[in-house]
Design an enzyme around this catalytic site. Structure first.
Site, short mmCIF file in Angstrom:
data_model
loop_
_atom_site.label_atom_id
_atom_site.label_comp_id
_atom_site.label_asym_id
_atom_site.label_seq_id
_atom_site.Cartn_x
_atom_site.Cartn_y
_atom_site.Cartn_z
N MET A 1 0.84 -1.20 0.00
CA MET A 1 0.00 0.00 0.00
C MET A 1 0.88 1.25 0.00
O MET A 1 0.42 2.35 0.32
CB MET A 1 -0.94 -0.01 1.21
CG MET A 1 -1.92 -1.20 1.17
SD MET A 1 -3.49 -0.90 2.00
CE MET A 1 -2.94 -0.53 3.66
N GLY A 2 2.15 1.11 -0.39
CA GLY A 2 3.03 2.26 -0.47
C GLY A 2 3.57 2.68 0.88
O GLY A 2 3.54 1.90 1.84
N LEU B 1 6.72 3.10 1.64
CA LEU B 1 7.61 1.94 1.76
C LEU B 1 8.70 2.15 2.79
O LEU B 1 9.29 3.22 2.89
CB LEU B 1 8.22 1.65 0.39
CG LEU B 1 7.20 1.43 -0.73
CD1 LEU B 1 7.91 1.21 -2.07
CD2 LEU B 1 6.26 0.28 -0.41
N HIS C 1 9.39 -3.50 3.35
CA HIS C 1 8.98 -3.67 1.95
C HIS C 1 10.19 -3.90 1.06
O HIS C 1 10.17 -4.77 0.17
CB HIS C 1 8.26 -2.40 1.45
CG HIS C 1 7.00 -2.06 2.17
ND1 HIS C 1 6.90 -0.98 3.03
CD2 HIS C 1 5.77 -2.64 2.16
CE1 HIS C 1 5.66 -0.91 3.50
NE2 HIS C 1 4.96 -1.91 3.00
N GLY D 1 4.80 -9.80 3.67
CA GLY D 1 5.51 -9.76 4.93
C GLY D 1 4.78 -10.55 6.01
O GLY D 1 3.55 -10.58 6.06
N LYS E 1 4.78 -9.70 9.01
CA LYS E 1 4.24 -8.72 9.95
C LYS E 1 2.71 -8.79 9.98
O LYS E 1 2.10 -8.74 11.04
CB LYS E 1 4.75 -7.33 9.53
CG LYS E 1 3.98 -6.16 10.04
CD LYS E 1 4.25 -5.86 11.49
CE LYS E 1 3.82 -4.45 11.81
NZ LYS E 1 2.58 -4.04 11.14
N ASP E 2 2.10 -8.89 8.79
CA ASP E 2 0.66 -9.09 8.70
C ASP E 2 0.40 -10.60 8.60
O ASP E 2 0.11 -11.13 7.54
CB ASP E 2 0.10 -8.34 7.49
CG ASP E 2 0.26 -6.84 7.65
OD1 ASP E 2 -0.33 -6.28 8.59
OD2 ASP E 2 1.01 -6.23 6.86
N GLN F 1 -3.03 -11.95 7.54
CA GLN F 1 -3.22 -11.64 6.12
C GLN F 1 -2.49 -12.67 5.26
O GLN F 1 -3.04 -13.18 4.27
CB GLN F 1 -2.67 -10.24 5.82
CG GLN F 1 -2.54 -9.92 4.35
CD GLN F 1 -2.06 -8.50 4.13
OE1 GLN F 1 -2.82 -7.56 4.27
NE2 GLN F 1 -0.78 -8.34 3.79
#
Lengths: 282, 282
Positions: free
Chosen positions: A26-27, A29, A33, A143, A145-146, A149
């Site tokens: 989602m940018g 960065l 990322h 990642g 991190k999520d 997801q």
């Protein structure tokens, strides 16, 4: 690096490009990322990054409007990282009409982040499937991190028979342990100093489990109490099975040993107005 | 013709096969299906047919168990029609675990067939997406006999940015006008003699519209009454806009003339225990 916003132009640019690797973002960065971009190179011939702040995965009271957008700086970082193509669709490119066809990700959307953010994973699954169909990668990186997801996406790929390998990238952390996140930018100086407590809390909980503690519910309660005592509003600290994020039975699922069930600790908590998430595998 | 049931073997067989054309079916093939197979050849290099009776699109009280399965005869017809590959997955191939990730096809699933068969189009969209991901065709053909299904699939392809062209094939009819359908095999001799009334009813309604009748609600009511008087139990006869299957406004949407809005008449009705559907474009 080519920057492309329309799906037909993207398809044209990707034709005959060999094995394509996609890193959706989602940018805004950060090094997390960029680490994914660098890993991507090893998985194929053409590295595609995408930047799209996906309205569909934000709740009505969430931070869609103020989510940080830093397109020029992002482009510079992606060029530097050797990305071949940046797919940066506008909302009109990706949602030219109201998105009524959606992916229902199943029961995993009810847990943890899904419970705190109703509809979030439906929005994530739908946009990721659409990005997959636009780019048609052989490999896609996300990642850890999520964490939930990543699980939703792995599950979707398997259940929909998508011919895409999903690779999870390790969370990148600041020197003091705070997981890098675009939302860290919302933190005041004082909050930023406090923020590493979340990662420390997870590490302490992991240490306790590895030391033999089996009363998982108590570990979770104590962790929530410690965070709240330090000024956080905690949504959850949860020790779960990596396979499906359901709670382990302490008897059947020792965290270590011969019959080890892989576990993960996940947490979400608010510091002021900023909601942070983190996790740690055991 | 190669017959393949496992997705990995299918992918291997399709690698390097050029432009792939898919015709998904539930088997028990009739001249309507075979017409699609013959049309498929013109759209690409390799024609793949699939046969899979999809449990997910049948309601709990519907005919999943007794749905006609005629695999050997189907294979002979597909060979005769020049099909290159038959993909005939078992339930374990396509649903190795409970299918919790599903496609929500949006509001069109609430209308007409969707209203009569809750969950039907969710099951259709999910299996078709999965077949698309397994086969990765450039083109896929579906019969117009299942008009709303064709619309659900076109809508899904557009909204999910799938790189697949969808082609609708005209309904093939018996000499007396009855639309060919696997479910015609359920009809007794007397019911089979009565069945063409459904197509005749649609044709009469179309003739009335073309002759200038604009009271669409009355036309629908009269058609339902005529069918029921002849021993049918009618679920619906509905004059709708082709674009989204919503009702046309008689004033804003003349069926003919300079500002013509393309219309279609759809019907579903039961003769004894057999539920038949049909439709006619205006």
């Amino acid at each position: 690096m080519q920057v492309i916003s329309a799906i037909p132009a993207l398809r044209e640019a990707l034709a005959g490009r060999g094995r394509i690797v996609l890193v959706p973002t989602m940018g805004n960065l950060h090094a997390g990322h960029i680490s994914l971009m660098e890993q991507a190179r090893a998985h194929g011939d053409t590295v595609v990054a995408s930047i799209f702040v996906n309205r569909l995965q934000f709740g009505p009271n969430e931070d869609f409007d103020k989510y940080p957008r830093t397109f020029e700086a992002d482009c510079a970082k992606l060029r530097e990282a050797g990305v071949d193509i940046l797919f940066a669709p506008t909302e009109a490119d990706l949602y030219p009409e109201p998105q009524t066809v959606q992916v229902d990700p199943g029961p995993v959307q009810e847990l943890l982040e899904g419970e705190c953010r109703p509809g979030h994973f439906r929005g994530v699954a739908t946009v990721v499937l659409k990005l997959f169909n636009a780019v048609q990668p052989a490999v896609a990186l996300f990642g850890k991190k999520d964490y939930q997801q990543l699980m939703v996406i792995r599950h979707m790929v398997r259940q929909l028979a998508l011919p895409i390998a999903i690779v999870g990238g390790d969370t990148v952390r600041a020197d003091d342990g705070l997981a890098l996140s675009s939302r860290n930018g919302y933190l005041s100086e004082a909050e930023r100093a406090e923020a590493p407590r979340l990662a420390r809390t997870l590490a302490a909980l992991r240490a306790a489990v590895l030391a033999g503690e089996r009363d998982y519910a108590k570990l979770e309660r104590d962790a929530v109490a410690a965070l709240n005592a330090a000024g956080w509003q905690t949504d959850y600290v949860a020790l779960r099975q990596q396979s499906d994020l359901t709670p382990p039975s302490p008897a059947a699922a020792p965290a270590t040993g011969a019959n080890a069930v892989p576990l993960v600790i996940l947490a979400a908590a608010r510091l002021g107005k900023t909601r942070l998430i983190d996790n740690l595998e055991i």
